[in-house]
Each structure stands twice: as C-alpha cells, then as structure tokens.
Design a protein around this motif. Structure first.
Motif, mmCIF file in Angstrom:
data_model
loop_
_atom_site.group_PDB
_atom_site.id
_atom_site.type_symbol
_atom_site.label_atom_id
_atom_site.label_comp_id
_atom_site.label_asym_id
_atom_site.label_seq_id
_atom_site.Cartn_x
_atom_site.Cartn_y
_atom_site.Cartn_z
ATOM 1 N N SER A 113 11.712 -16.546 50.129
ATOM 2 C CA SER A 113 11.768 -16.100 48.868
ATOM 3 C C SER A 113 12.875 -16.515 48.117
ATOM 4 C CB SER A 113 11.956 -14.550 48.948
ATOM 5 O OG SER A 113 10.727 -14.071 49.709
ATOM 6 N N MET A 114 13.875 -16.923 48.629
ATOM 7 C CA MET A 114 15.232 -17.303 47.788
ATOM 8 C C MET A 114 14.822 -18.240 46.767
ATOM 9 S SD MET A 114 17.968 -18.016 50.662
ATOM 10 C CE MET A 114 19.439 -18.324 49.494
ATOM 11 N N PRO A 115 14.130 -19.652 46.711
ATOM 12 C CA PRO A 115 13.686 -20.449 45.578
ATOM 13 C C PRO A 115 12.662 -19.893 44.605
ATOM 14 C CG PRO A 115 12.782 -21.327 47.536
ATOM 15 C CD PRO A 115 13.486 -20.040 47.928
ATOM 16 N N LEU A 116 12.016 -18.666 44.871
ATOM 17 C CA LEU A 116 10.924 -18.298 44.184
ATOM 18 C C LEU A 116 11.603 -17.997 42.780
ATOM 19 C CD1 LEU A 116 8.082 -16.964 44.028
ATOM 20 C CD2 LEU A 116 9.020 -14.630 44.860
ATOM 21 N N HIS A 117 12.643 -17.403 42.557
ATOM 22 C CA HIS A 117 12.954 -17.261 41.059
ATOM 23 C C HIS A 117 14.584 -17.731 40.898
ATOM 24 C CE1 HIS A 117 15.508 -14.780 38.273
ATOM 25 N NE2 HIS A 117 14.396 -14.612 37.710
ATOM 26 N N SER A 118 14.669 -18.423 39.798
ATOM 27 C CA SER A 118 16.150 -18.622 39.290
ATOM 28 C C SER A 118 16.306 -18.383 37.798
ATOM 29 C CB SER A 118 16.057 -20.404 39.515
ATOM 30 O OG SER A 118 17.449 -20.866 39.044
ATOM 31 N N LEU A 193 16.077 -9.336 47.781
ATOM 32 C CA LEU A 193 17.295 -9.708 48.484
ATOM 33 C C LEU A 193 17.574 -11.224 48.498
ATOM 34 C CD1 LEU A 193 17.753 -7.266 51.417
ATOM 35 C CD2 LEU A 193 18.479 -6.855 49.074
ATOM 36 N N GLY A 194 16.505 -11.895 48.759
ATOM 37 C CA GLY A 194 16.358 -13.452 48.892
ATOM 38 C C GLY A 194 16.810 -13.988 47.497
ATOM 39 N N MET A 195 15.946 -13.439 46.513
ATOM 40 C CA MET A 195 16.252 -13.832 45.068
ATOM 41 C C MET A 195 17.506 -13.651 44.466
ATOM 42 S SD MET A 195 12.323 -13.345 43.474
ATOM 43 C CE MET A 195 12.212 -11.715 44.126
ATOM 44 N N MET A 196 17.845 -12.491 44.941
ATOM 45 C CA MET A 196 19.463 -11.962 44.449
ATOM 46 C C MET A 196 20.424 -12.913 44.932
ATOM 47 S SD MET A 196 19.011 -7.931 44.268
ATOM 48 C CE MET A 196 20.753 -7.553 43.692
ATOM 49 N N ALA A 197 20.413 -13.264 46.360
ATOM 50 C CA ALA A 197 21.358 -13.956 47.103
ATOM 51 C C ALA A 197 21.253 -15.683 46.525
ATOM 52 C CB ALA A 197 21.033 -14.208 48.502
ATOM 53 N N LEU A 220 12.468 -24.429 52.529
ATOM 54 C CA LEU A 220 11.083 -23.732 52.381
ATOM 55 C C LEU A 220 9.995 -24.636 52.686
ATOM 56 C CD1 LEU A 220 9.611 -21.283 51.085
ATOM 57 C CD2 LEU A 220 10.041 -22.692 48.624
ATOM 58 N N ILE A 221 9.977 -25.958 52.195
ATOM 59 C CA ILE A 221 8.976 -26.671 52.614
ATOM 60 C C ILE A 221 8.667 -26.667 54.154
ATOM 61 C CG2 ILE A 221 8.217 -29.215 52.361
ATOM 62 C CD1 ILE A 221 9.321 -29.320 49.790
ATOM 63 N N GLY A 222 9.778 -26.972 54.845
ATOM 64 C CA GLY A 222 9.953 -27.110 56.183
ATOM 65 C C GLY A 222 9.146 -25.672 56.846
ATOM 66 N N ILE A 223 9.709 -24.498 56.514
ATOM 67 C CA ILE A 223 9.089 -23.386 56.985
ATOM 68 C C ILE A 223 7.734 -23.119 56.517
ATOM 69 C CG2 ILE A 223 9.420 -20.780 56.531
ATOM 70 C CD1 ILE A 223 12.214 -21.101 56.313
ATOM 71 N N LEU A 224 7.264 -23.317 55.275
ATOM 72 C CA LEU A 224 5.974 -23.186 55.303
ATOM 73 C C LEU A 224 4.893 -24.144 55.672
ATOM 74 C CD1 LEU A 224 5.982 -22.270 51.260
ATOM 75 C CD2 LEU A 224 5.918 -20.568 53.364
#
Length: 262
Positions: A113-118, A193-197, A220-224
């Motif tokens: 979820s980290m790169p979902l929002h910037s 939490l991922g987006m906030m980090a 993210l690409i590797g995980i998905l």
C-alpha cells in the motif's frame, strides 16, 4: 489518502463479515473470485505499474526481482494466505493466535500500500527539486487527489478474499470472535500506515525521496507479480481452468486494461 484507507479498511471488514454470513458459499466459489482478482493484478502490472516505474528508472528490474523474492519470504510466514490459500494445517483444537502468519500478512499489506498515495502526486507543490524528484512526484499518471485508482481497485479485489480466508482460518483455529475482529481491524489499518510511512519518507526530500518511488514501485511489482501468477496457477485443482474461471480471468484482464487508461 484517508478515503483510500477507509475504503480498504471497509473491504477488509466486508471480507470478514462475508465469511460470517456466506462463508461456505463464498469458499466454494473462492477460486473464481481469486482468478478475477489475479487477472486484474496481472493487467495493471503490465499496463500501468511496469510502464510508469520503468520510466523512472530503466534499471528497476533488479528491484522487481527483490520484491518477488521478498514475497516468497513473506509467504514462508503467512503460508500463502495472500493468494487465498493456507498451506499450513494447524489442529482445530489450537486456540492460539498464529502470530507469524498474521505478522507476515500485515507486513505484506503495509508494503503493497505504500505507493498507493503520494502527496506530491496530486500537484500543488513547487518543482524546484531535481529532475528525478520531479519525475518521482508524478509516479501515478492516472491519480486523483494523489490516489492511484487502478492500484486501489487492484488492492480492493485482492484484500477482500484475503480477509475472508483470514477470518475463516482464525475461526478454524478456535480464536474468539472478539479477537478475530480485532485482528481484522489491525489488518485493515495496514494500508493507512503504509501510505503514511511512504509520505513521511518522501517528506525527507533529497536523494532519499527521489529514489523511494523507484524502490516502492519495483518492490510492489515484484510482490504483485508473485501473488497474481500464483493465484492463476492455483486457480483450479490440477492447475486447469474451467469455463467459469477462464471467463473470470478474461473479465479481470479486460477491466484492468480499461482501468489503466483512466
């Protein structure tokens, strides 16, 4: 960010509630749900995430490989619950929380979820940073208010069956209803939490901020990619598609292509 987090939290709780209400029915049709979601993930990987991430850095391939391997390590703890399967068979009399599995699953949800929002993706910031940072600030070409809609839909389709399977697993292990729902709330909070980090690290600026989108996108690409290919290979007993699963796969791919173009 807050709306996306609320949506993903609601999806996690909806998956848990769906198990309580329609558990047996949904589990019998879980392979079709997984096939649709897995195909959608494949579609957005190659039509959306790969082009944008490789545009930032053509050498991101080795980071993708690291993400693929990372998901393998996470599945060692989670036992495959991320793609709707649980390969660990604990005795039903056991009533202890499977902490290793739960921690691995939460870490997976946090990272993806980290790169979902910037905050910089929505515009409104100055462009007096380095060229790399400017490019990183536009990682989501199809974003509205900083949220990548294609990725958000992919995580929705991914999170619902995971929450359903997690709730079923905890129930089978004899975990109390209160603890089961508490675990699902924690799991549902991971995207926020991922987006906030991610935004916190981006606010540091400098070289760190210019490289973070490349690393986050590659991981993210590797995980998905690991999850989606596993889902499609395990979509049916004997690794074969029946007509319904094939139709679900085609529908997921078509939706991914349409979504990636908005």
């Amino acid at each position: 960010m807050w709306l996306a987090a609320l949506i993903l939290m609601s999806i996690a709780l909806a998956g848990a509630a769906a198990y309580d209400r329609f558990g047996k029915y949904l589990q019998n049709h879980l392979s079709i749900i997984l096939a649709f979601g897995g195909a959608f993930l494949i579609g957005i990987i190659f039509n959306h995430l790969v082009p944008e991430t490789y545009a930032m850095d053509p050498k991101v391939g080795w980071i993708v490989v690291l993400g693929f391997l990372l998901q393998g390590f996470l599945e060692y703890g989670s036992q495959g619950i991320e793609h709707g399967h649980v390969h660990a068979h604990a005795p039903q009399s056991q009533s202890k929380m499977p902490w290793a599995m739960f921690f691995s699953l939460c870490l997976h949800a946090f990272i993806e979820s980290m790169p979902l929002h910037s905050e910089s993706a929505g515009g409104g910031h100055g462009h007096d940073h380095s060229h790399a940072h400017e490019h990183a600030g536009h990682i989501h070409l199809h974003a509205i208010e900083g949220v990548d809609l294609a990725l958000l839909l992919g995580l929705i389709l991914h999170k619902f069956p995971v929450a359903l399977v997690l709730m079923g697993l905890l129930d089978a292990l004899g975990i109390s209803r209160r603890k089961r729902w508490g675990a699902l709330v924690v799991f549902g909070l991971m995207p926020l939490l991922g987006m906030m980090a991610y935004n916190g690290m981006m606010s540091m600026g400098g070289l760190w901020a210019s490289q973070l989108p490349v690393w986050a996108g590659g991981i993210l690409i590797g995980i998905l990619l690991h999850i989606s290919t596993t889902i499609l290979f395990e979509a049916s007993d004997g690794h074969r598609f029946n007509r319904n699963k094939l139709l679900a796969t085609v529908a997921g791919l078509i939706l991914a292509v349409l979504t990636s173009g908005i």
